[in-house]
Write an enzyme that holds these catalytic residues in place. Structure first.
Site, short mmCIF file in Angstrom:
data_model
loop_
_atom_site.label_atom_id
_atom_site.label_comp_id
_atom_site.label_asym_id
_atom_site.label_seq_id
_atom_site.Cartn_x
_atom_site.Cartn_y
_atom_site.Cartn_z
N CYS A 195 0.84 -1.18 0.00
CA CYS A 195 0.00 0.00 0.00
C CYS A 195 0.88 1.24 0.00
O CYS A 195 2.09 1.15 0.16
CB CYS A 195 -0.88 0.04 1.24
SG CYS A 195 -1.99 -1.38 1.39
N ASN A 243 0.60 0.58 5.72
CA ASN A 243 1.32 -0.13 4.68
C ASN A 243 2.13 -1.23 5.37
O ASN A 243 2.95 -0.92 6.24
CB ASN A 243 2.25 0.84 3.94
CG ASN A 243 3.17 0.15 2.93
OD1 ASN A 243 4.19 0.70 2.56
ND2 ASN A 243 2.82 -1.04 2.49
N GLY A 244 1.91 -2.47 4.98
CA GLY A 244 2.64 -3.57 5.60
C GLY A 244 1.70 -4.72 5.89
O GLY A 244 0.56 -4.76 5.40
N TYR A 274 11.77 -4.01 -7.17
CA TYR A 274 10.55 -3.93 -7.98
C TYR A 274 9.56 -2.86 -7.55
O TYR A 274 9.00 -2.16 -8.37
CB TYR A 274 9.82 -5.29 -7.95
CG TYR A 274 8.43 -5.23 -8.54
CD1 TYR A 274 8.26 -5.25 -9.93
CD2 TYR A 274 7.30 -5.14 -7.73
CE1 TYR A 274 6.99 -5.17 -10.48
CE2 TYR A 274 6.04 -5.06 -8.28
CZ TYR A 274 5.87 -5.08 -9.65
OH TYR A 274 4.63 -4.99 -10.19
N GLY A 287 -0.54 0.60 -5.06
CA GLY A 287 -1.83 -0.05 -4.81
C GLY A 287 -2.91 0.51 -5.69
O GLY A 287 -3.04 1.73 -5.81
P1 AMP Z 1 4.73 -13.98 -13.13
O1 AMP Z 1 3.99 -14.08 -14.38
O2 AMP Z 1 3.90 -14.44 -11.97
O3 AMP Z 1 6.07 -14.65 -13.15
O4 AMP Z 1 4.98 -12.43 -12.86
C1 AMP Z 1 6.20 -11.80 -13.11
C2 AMP Z 1 5.99 -10.33 -13.31
O5 AMP Z 1 5.31 -9.77 -12.19
C3 AMP Z 1 7.32 -9.59 -13.43
O6 AMP Z 1 7.26 -8.77 -14.59
C4 AMP Z 1 7.42 -8.75 -12.18
O7 AMP Z 1 7.91 -7.46 -12.48
C5 AMP Z 1 6.01 -8.65 -11.67
N1 AMP Z 1 5.91 -8.75 -10.21
C6 AMP Z 1 6.76 -9.30 -9.35
N2 AMP Z 1 6.31 -9.22 -8.08
C7 AMP Z 1 5.13 -8.58 -8.13
C8 AMP Z 1 4.16 -8.16 -7.17
N3 AMP Z 1 4.32 -8.44 -5.88
N4 AMP Z 1 3.07 -7.51 -7.60
C9 AMP Z 1 2.90 -7.26 -8.90
N5 AMP Z 1 3.76 -7.62 -9.85
C10 AMP Z 1 4.86 -8.28 -9.50
#
Ligand code: AMP
Length: 468
Positions: free
Chosen positions: A2, A104-105, A246, A28
């Site tokens: 968040c 947030n957390g 990220y 978020g």
């Molecule tokens: P996946 O298809 O599940 O392997 O998703 C990988 C993609 O999701 C990558 O492009 C990451 O940048 C992104 N990603 C990684 N962690 C998160 C997260 N917690 N929330 C949203 N996107 C994420």
């Protein structure tokens, strides 16, 4: 995950929070909310809604949110938590006046505390773990806000960067481990507390500093003071490394690191660790851009925008149904044939979670004519779920928890696959096992800061969905 934003001492408080939330929107997209009050704290106005900041607030709603002190929140929900009653900031009436809270957390003992409180007769209005803090705070008899907060937070475990607003103050507080970011700054004469410093670029404000782990910042009577939450030795500090990889925005400073520079350096490190013969380097936009630039620079290869991102769809990871996520990748990304045709391509992303995105991307690149596709990931394999606020799936769904790198390469159908090493990551952002142990890297190492994952959060416990 968040985002929070609070401001004290500006007659257009709600409008500034509204804009600040725009700069935190990446943290978020499920719901957004603002609570505002006047200096005398007699009247509180609250507006929350589901969706993006721009959709939740209209001009006429903002005009009604009059006051000079306000807090706002953008929410990223986990499975089962997408319900308007969970939208924040939460607000409650207490004996000592209204109480507003934005979080947030992720608390790791919230379910147990909630059960205890419910046994004692407490009635909860939401499923958000944050409401536990609200109840604990309301029960405290301590005369000062800071002491009530201290008492409440002494009982909770896990990650919290919180904003609390009472009839005469805004308090910002970070848990003793400092999992989630929180910064202090100023917009003209008004103090601001926000999840990330990106808000100051938008609002022409000034970043003063990070709120320290275990610190409370109290904005009251036009001034600011700092108090300690508990004795929080530096050895406890566990900043979330995934914020730098990220989550945070590249124009932010998080944990005293410049996010863009850090990602760029991770890309360079990755190129040193995992070079490959290729013609071009392309990023997975937007999450892989900074690291891909670093990779290309270090490898001496041309950087090209071989994938275009549509900015009219949200982050596909957030869609709960697998079927939508598959479709979403194609909705979101388009491959550029003129760049890719007959090329040996290095494609850089920040992480692989389930592997579905990477698999789609590799097949899109091949369909657009790429001769070879080499996938490079600017973080180590994501092997363990996060219990501190990042929405990662269970171990069963995390591809790197189930398979080795070669197995993942086969699944995504790349010609080669390499991740950044844990050592390489820490060489860039700080020492993993040094005296300070500044970061939590449990998603990569499975070494959870508290030692153990609380029973109630174990994947097979009776609780189907986590709080966020
Ligand atoms: P996946 O298809 O599940 O392997 O998703 C990988 C993609 O999701 C990558 O492009 C990451 O940048 C992104 N990603 C990684 N962690 C998160 C997260 N917690 N929330 C949203 N996107 C994420």
């Amino acid at each position: 995950m968040c985002g929070v934003f609070g401001i004290a001492g500006n007659s257009e408080a709600a409008k500034l929070v509204y804009l600040g939330l725009h700069a935190l929107q990446h943290r978020g997209q499920e719901s957004a909310g603002i609570v505002v009050t006047h200096g005398d704290g007699r009247q509180f106005h609250r507006h929350v809604g589901q969706g993006l900041v721009a959709d939740v607030f209209t001009e006429s709603i903002l005009d009604r949110l009059e006051g000079d002190r306000a807090v706002g929140h953008v929410r990223y929900s986990t499975a089962g938590g997408n319900d308007i009653s969970n939208a924040q900031p939460l607000m409650a009436e207490t004996l000592k006046g209204p109480l507003v809270i934005g979080h947030n957390g992720n608390l790791t003992n919230a379910l147990r505390l909630r059960e205890e409180l419910e046994h004692q007769g407490a009635i909860f209005r939401s499923r958000a773990d944050t409401e536990v803090i609200l109840h604990l705070f309301a029960r405290s008899r301590a005369p000062r806000v800071a002491d009530r907060l201290r008492e409440a937070l002494a009982q909770v475990e896990g990650a919290y960067s919180l904003l609390i607003m009472t009839k005469d103050s805004i308090v910002g507080v970070r848990d003793p481990s400092g999992f989630r970011p929180l910064v202090l700054g100023k917009i003209r004469d008004a103090y601001v507390l926000a999840s990330e410093s990106s808000v100051f670029d938008l609002l022409e404000g000034e970043l003063l500093r990070e709120v320290e782990p275990g610190e409370m910042i109290i904005l009251e009577n036009g001034g600011m003071r700092s108090e300690r939450l508990v004795h929080a030795p530096e050895a406890l500090e566990r900043r979330c490394i995934f914020e730098l990889i990220y989550f945070a925005r590249p124009n932010s400073r998080v944990f005293d690191h410049d996010v863009y520079v850090t990602r760029h350096e991770l890309g360079r490190q990755l190129a040193r660790e995992a070079p490959v013969e290729a013609d071009i380097v392309i990023p997975v936009p937007d999450s892989g851009v900074s690291a891909a630039l670093g990779y290309a620079e270090e490898a001496g290869l041309p950087f090209r925008h071989g994938l275009l991102r549509s900015h009219y769809v949200g982050r596909t990871f957030i869609e709960p149904a697998q079927a939508i996520r598959h479709f979403g990748v194609r909705l979101k990304l388009a491959a550029v044939r003129s760049i890719l045709a007959d090329k040996r391509v290095v494609v850089v992303d920040d992480s692989i979670v389930r592997g579905t995105t990477s698999r789609k991307i590799v097949s899109m690149l091949r369909a657009a004519g790429a001769k070879e596709v080499h996938l490079r990931i600017s973080s180590p394999p994501t092997r363990s779920p996060c219990y501190y606020g990042i929405d990662t799936p269970t171990k069963e769904e995390l591809i790197a928890a189930q398979q080795d790198v070669e197995g993942i390469r086969k699944y995504v159908a790349a010609d080669s696959l390499a991740y950044l090493s844990v050592e390489g990551l820490h060489a860039q952002v700080g020492d993993e096992r040094g005296p300070r142990q500044k970061f939590c890297n449990a998603c990569f190492t499975g070494e959870y800061p508290a030692g153990n994952i609380p029973e109630e959060l174990r994947p097979n416990s009776h609780v189907g969905s986590r709080f966020d």
